[in-house]
Write an enzyme that holds these catalytic residues in place. Sequence first.
Site, mmCIF file in Angstrom:
data_model
loop_
_atom_site.group_PDB
_atom_site.id
_atom_site.type_symbol
_atom_site.label_atom_id
_atom_site.label_comp_id
_atom_site.label_asym_id
_atom_site.label_seq_id
_atom_site.Cartn_x
_atom_site.Cartn_y
_atom_site.Cartn_z
ATOM 1 N N HIS A 103 -2.080 7.931 6.870
ATOM 2 C CA HIS A 103 -1.072 8.789 6.217
ATOM 3 C C HIS A 103 -1.699 10.096 5.727
ATOM 4 O O HIS A 103 -1.075 11.146 5.808
ATOM 5 C CB HIS A 103 -0.443 8.079 5.014
ATOM 6 N N GLY B 219 0.846 -1.190 0.000
ATOM 7 C CA GLY B 219 0.000 0.000 0.000
ATOM 8 C C GLY B 219 0.879 1.236 0.000
ATOM 9 O O GLY B 219 2.049 1.168 0.389
ATOM 10 N N HIS C 17 -4.326 1.920 7.255
ATOM 11 C CA HIS C 17 -2.963 2.443 7.405
ATOM 12 C C HIS C 17 -2.737 3.617 6.445
ATOM 13 O O HIS C 17 -2.186 4.650 6.832
ATOM 14 C CB HIS C 17 -1.975 1.295 7.132
ATOM 15 N N GLU C 18 -3.188 3.461 5.202
ATOM 16 C CA GLU C 18 -2.974 4.523 4.199
ATOM 17 C C GLU C 18 -3.814 5.767 4.510
ATOM 18 O O GLU C 18 -3.357 6.896 4.308
ATOM 19 C CB GLU C 18 -3.271 4.013 2.784
ATOM 20 N N GLN D 96 3.547 9.969 0.983
ATOM 21 C CA GLN D 96 4.793 9.191 1.055
ATOM 22 C C GLN D 96 5.692 9.413 -0.150
ATOM 23 O O GLN D 96 6.870 9.082 -0.109
ATOM 24 C CB GLN D 96 4.485 7.687 1.174
ATOM 25 N N LEU E 237 6.833 1.859 4.650
ATOM 26 C CA LEU E 237 7.980 2.239 3.806
ATOM 27 C C LEU E 237 8.591 3.571 4.260
ATOM 28 O O LEU E 237 9.740 3.865 3.942
ATOM 29 C CB LEU E 237 7.555 2.346 2.339
HETATM 30 ZN ZN ZN Z 1 2.913 3.645 5.754
#
Ligand code: ZN
Length: 158
Positions: A134, A46, A130-131, A51, A89
């Site tokens: 972000h 993902g 999770h995304e 990011q 990441l």
């Molecule tokens: Zn992440």
Amino acid sequence: MAPLEIKKHPDKILRKNCEPVKNVTKKEREIFNEMLFTMRHFCGIGLAAPQVGISKRLIVASVEDVTIKLANPEILDTSGSDTISEGCLSVVNTVIDIKRPAVITVRGLNEESKIIELKTNGLLARVIQHEIDHLNGRLIIDYMGLIKRLSSTLKGAM
Ligand SMILES: [Zn+2]
């Protein structure tokens, strides 16, 4: 295509509340494709736009045979809960056990700028949550419990 650079904690862009998009146009479709390419290049499942340095509400995820591209994703409903170890990441060498809802219903704009709703569970539900974090400037380290933080402080003090 070359992969985009992954922004790493403590880069400030990772802490911003990202802007919603009005429509999914050619520009956003290009970003989705670059994000997917970058995600796969770095063996992720993902990725969220901040990011890669883009402060827009865009996420991609790919779990097993399902690939999603969503703009302005919103969680409408949740049920159950699961604790799963998550890595990121943007946060190197860190895995944290995080408790989140097990089943989610998410709404957003797809590649054609149409509103879609998706009910999902398992790893895909986990990645989507999770995304979305972000997009709100939230990272896995924010879930580290007080006891863990306290013990690392104590270790440092010794
Ligand atoms: Zn992440």
